[in-house]
Design a protein around this motif. Sequence first.
Motif, short mmCIF file in Angstrom:
data_model
loop_
_atom_site.label_atom_id
_atom_site.label_comp_id
_atom_site.label_asym_id
_atom_site.label_seq_id
_atom_site.Cartn_x
_atom_site.Cartn_y
_atom_site.Cartn_z
N GLY A 190 0.97 -1.06 -0.03
CA GLY A 190 0.01 -0.08 -0.01
C GLY A 190 0.81 1.01 -0.01
N ALA A 191 0.30 2.35 0.15
CA ALA A 191 1.07 3.71 0.04
C ALA A 191 0.33 4.53 1.24
CB ALA A 191 0.94 4.29 -1.25
N VAL A 192 1.53 5.48 1.87
CA VAL A 192 1.29 6.57 2.68
C VAL A 192 1.63 7.93 1.99
CG1 VAL A 192 1.45 7.59 5.03
CG2 VAL A 192 1.21 5.10 4.76
N LEU A 193 0.58 8.83 1.79
CA LEU A 193 0.92 10.00 1.22
C LEU A 193 0.81 11.15 2.02
CD1 LEU A 193 -0.08 8.19 -1.29
CD2 LEU A 193 -0.19 10.19 -2.37
N ILE A 194 1.73 12.17 2.17
CA ILE A 194 1.53 13.33 3.03
C ILE A 194 1.67 14.46 2.44
CG2 ILE A 194 2.35 14.62 5.06
CD1 ILE A 194 3.75 12.08 6.04
N ASP A 195 0.58 15.21 2.25
CA ASP A 195 0.53 16.32 1.58
C ASP A 195 0.78 16.16 -0.20
OD1 ASP A 195 0.07 19.15 1.25
OD2 ASP A 195 1.97 19.86 1.60
N GLY A 196 0.40 15.01 -0.54
CA GLY A 196 0.39 14.47 -1.96
C GLY A 196 1.71 13.78 -2.25
N LYS A 197 2.66 13.63 -1.27
CA LYS A 197 3.98 13.12 -1.59
C LYS A 197 3.96 11.48 -1.00
CE LYS A 197 6.88 16.70 -0.67
NZ LYS A 197 5.87 18.09 -1.18
N HIS A 198 4.61 10.83 -1.90
CA HIS A 198 4.64 9.25 -1.52
C HIS A 198 5.53 9.26 -0.39
CE1 HIS A 198 2.19 6.58 -3.81
NE2 HIS A 198 2.01 7.66 -4.97
N MET A 199 5.44 8.46 0.79
CA MET A 199 6.50 8.54 1.88
C MET A 199 7.27 7.39 1.98
SD MET A 199 6.50 11.22 3.78
CE MET A 199 5.93 12.41 2.48
N ALA A 200 7.35 6.53 0.88
CA ALA A 200 7.97 5.10 1.12
C ALA A 200 9.45 5.35 1.23
CB ALA A 200 7.38 4.40 -0.38
N ASP A 201 10.03 6.29 0.64
CA ASP A 201 11.58 6.25 0.84
C ASP A 201 11.87 7.78 1.47
OD1 ASP A 201 11.84 4.01 -0.92
OD2 ASP A 201 11.68 5.32 -2.78
N VAL A 202 10.85 8.22 2.22
CA VAL A 202 11.32 9.31 3.01
C VAL A 202 11.44 8.86 4.73
CG1 VAL A 202 10.53 11.67 3.73
CG2 VAL A 202 9.78 10.67 1.32
N PRO A 203 12.79 9.04 5.03
CA PRO A 203 12.83 8.51 6.48
C PRO A 203 12.23 9.77 7.39
CG PRO A 203 15.08 9.54 5.72
CD PRO A 203 13.84 9.60 4.56
N ALA A 204 11.99 8.96 8.66
CA ALA A 204 11.17 9.75 9.80
C ALA A 204 11.94 11.17 9.92
CB ALA A 204 11.06 9.17 10.90
N ASN A 205 13.05 11.12 9.90
CA ASN A 205 13.70 12.42 10.55
C ASN A 205 13.74 13.74 9.26
OD1 ASN A 205 15.59 11.36 8.67
ND2 ASN A 205 17.33 11.90 9.64
N VAL A 206 13.05 13.38 8.26
CA VAL A 206 12.99 14.44 7.26
C VAL A 206 11.54 14.65 6.84
CG1 VAL A 206 15.25 14.66 6.23
CG2 VAL A 206 13.55 12.96 5.28
N ARG A 207 10.56 13.99 7.54
CA ARG A 207 9.10 13.95 7.27
C ARG A 207 8.55 15.10 7.77
NH1 ARG A 207 6.15 7.88 6.90
NH2 ARG A 207 7.71 7.04 5.65
N PRO A 208 7.69 15.95 7.12
CA PRO A 208 6.98 17.07 7.76
C PRO A 208 5.88 16.69 8.88
CG PRO A 208 5.84 16.44 5.72
CD PRO A 208 6.89 15.62 5.98
N THR A 209 6.22 15.66 9.68
CA THR A 209 5.49 15.42 11.12
C THR A 209 6.34 15.37 11.99
OG1 THR A 209 6.05 13.03 10.73
CG2 THR A 209 4.18 13.81 9.45
N ASN A 210 5.64 15.69 13.31
CA ASN A 210 6.25 15.52 14.53
C ASN A 210 5.54 14.83 15.48
OD1 ASN A 210 8.01 18.52 13.86
ND2 ASN A 210 9.14 16.71 14.59
N MET A 211 6.04 14.12 16.84
CA MET A 211 5.26 13.14 17.33
C MET A 211 5.26 13.39 18.76
SD MET A 211 4.73 9.40 16.78
CE MET A 211 4.28 8.03 17.93
N VAL A 212 4.20 13.35 19.32
CA VAL A 212 3.95 13.55 21.06
C VAL A 212 3.92 11.82 21.37
CG1 VAL A 212 2.88 14.33 22.77
CG2 VAL A 212 3.23 15.88 21.03
N PHE A 213 5.07 11.56 22.03
CA PHE A 213 5.06 10.00 22.33
C PHE A 213 4.07 9.74 23.64
CE2 PHE A 213 8.74 10.64 19.82
CZ PHE A 213 8.79 9.33 18.98
#
Lengths: 268, 375
Positions: free
Chosen positions: B73-96
């Motif tokens: 399957g696929a996950v897209l953020i803001d229209g971009k495929h995230m398959a090859d985008v590592p966590a440290n450059v994704r435009p997301t931040n997390m509260v654990f």
Amino acid sequence: MKGQGLRLYAILYLIFLYAPIVLLPIFAFNDATIISFPLRGFTTKWFAALADLPTLHLALKNSLIIAVSSSVLATTLGIFAARASTRYEFPGKGGLMGLIMLPLVLPEVIVAMSLLMVLLGIGIDLAIWTVILGHTLICTPFAIAILSAAFQSLDKSLEEAAYDLGESKLSTFRLITLPLVMPGIISSLLISFTISLDEFIIAFFLAGSEPTLPVYIYSQLRFPKQIPAIMALGTILVALSVLLLTIAEYFRRRGLKKTGAKDTGGFL
Amino acid sequence: MNTVPHAAPAPIASRPTMIEFRDVHKYYGDYHALRGINATIKAGEFFSLLGPSGCGKTTLLRTIAGFEDISSGAVLIDGKHMADVPANVRPTNMVFQSYAIFPHLTVEQNVGFGLRREGGTSAEKARRVEEALEMVGLKGYGKRAAHALSGGQRQRVALARALILKPKVLLLDEPLSALDKKMREQMQVELIRLQRQVGITFILVTHDQEEALVMSDRIAVMFEGQIAQLADPETLYRRPNSRQVANFIGVMNFLPARVLTEAAGRIAIDVQGLGQTEIDATQAPGAITGGETSVGFRPETLTMLYEGQTTTERETPGTIEEVVYYGDMTYYDVRLDGVDSPVRISMRNVFGRPVLDIGTRTRVAWSAGALVLFR
Ligand SMILES: Nc1ncnc2c1ncn2[C@@H]1O[C@H](COP(=O)(O)OP(=O)(O)O)[C@@H](O)[C@H]1O
Ligand SMILES: [Mg+2]
């Protein structure tokens, strides 16, 4: 009554453990060549005598080089192994970790002999670095055991949080992981250093013509008139050990306080 | 109940898409943790993943953050495929869930951690840290040691630390579950306020249905790695599409029912105890196949009539079997005549009307419009 018996046991145990060590400084300052009571009088000449033993100085230098090198090597290897064993699952992990930890229970004389045969077999000259090799081998399991505990208590989401905030895997390790396992690293360095410093069998087998401190002390025991000087040396070593442990414990407690972690017991 | 002033945001449907899941599957070894997730989350939306423990909420959230690779399957953020985008450059931040506050750093070092990689002077960065702390109500706490903070304060530090990088999406994994009830309710309001203020997409994982209802624009209810229903809170509450969803959100009474006829958007049904009635087709949000089924209705859609009180709705007689007094409300378990198990009715306690006793005969008023038909 039960408590009384237990107390007696504890007292006897402590006497058995520490009486010989207490004897060291007593005879080191005793003005006589013979190790026996009654004491003859106070002197510091045995300590002064240490200054005139060039072989001792060489042995001490060798031992320090070996202990520092093998504790750093064992701890570095320990960090990788502990990290891998606590973070990643891979096939054969249990067996592999078992093999790595094996030297912990293997008789040292076996380790020493097999290493000697291999080294001689492939024609390598015995030197300081062959002892370093042997000591790294026996220190690494201790380092892994200590560091595994440190890595295990590290919350995985701390590293994920740093990575999530834009750091690379490497800088996350440097900025988050390393500082938080530092108490474990210091413990590992210290234990490895101590193990290496007083290790005899491997040093005796693998040192070639380079003496280490325990090997030197053993060789001097054949000369009765050297014994008080050895006592003086022993006294210095005991004092240094206590100092070293105190320093390490200080840093460990300071580390705990800084991160607000629970004290799960240290050396002292 | 918590209230937050409404600023009449643009309707969800008309906003651009921020996250898109396309048939996402995730296996842990043999275990099928995510089973074909399809959903879109809109920009600026407060979106919740709701479901029981172990249903895959955290896993799904972590596929957005980039901590979890997906099997297909696929996950897209803001229209971009995230398959090859590592966590440290994704435009997301997390509260654990554990907040993951760095214990060896101060509050301001924690909050400013993400700025290490950014340009700008240190004065500029210090100002941004101060702003972020102010935003979460921790002004003046910068120099404190992070490990000495209370649970609520750690939560705020985690929020400030994640928001300072101005992510497109903020991911929150059960951020309130470690707080006590009072603190939790306070933080719910603050989170809603914060989301309105920064205007970015918030995705919240929670197993607490009330929390999800209070906070979310839309909610995806998950069971066993699948989204069972994705809707706004009111639709989820009033028109759950399955008994499972209905049971998970609030209290729902069920009665056996039979579909008689289906024509022109109306469904005629026969309900045990209530008798024959007709409902709108929109009251059957799940697919129905006809025949034996059940209807559900919420406790507050029923009213117990007092002596002599009349109603324009339908009424059914019954006997009170249990009374639970809550102060402002009383819950009655009433066995309607001809029904196997009692139904729960919640009544607001009104001055001058005594709480009724167990064993009292009563008449229950209900309206066909409040019924939900399940398959
Ligand atoms: N790293 C993992 N390895 C194996 N199974 C996992 C892993 N992470 C989660 N799971 C399993 O996947 C399922 C969903 O987990 P999770 O997403 O954490 O659930 P939730 O957040 O809804 O409680 C659970 O059954 C859990 O045991
Ligand atoms: Mg979870």
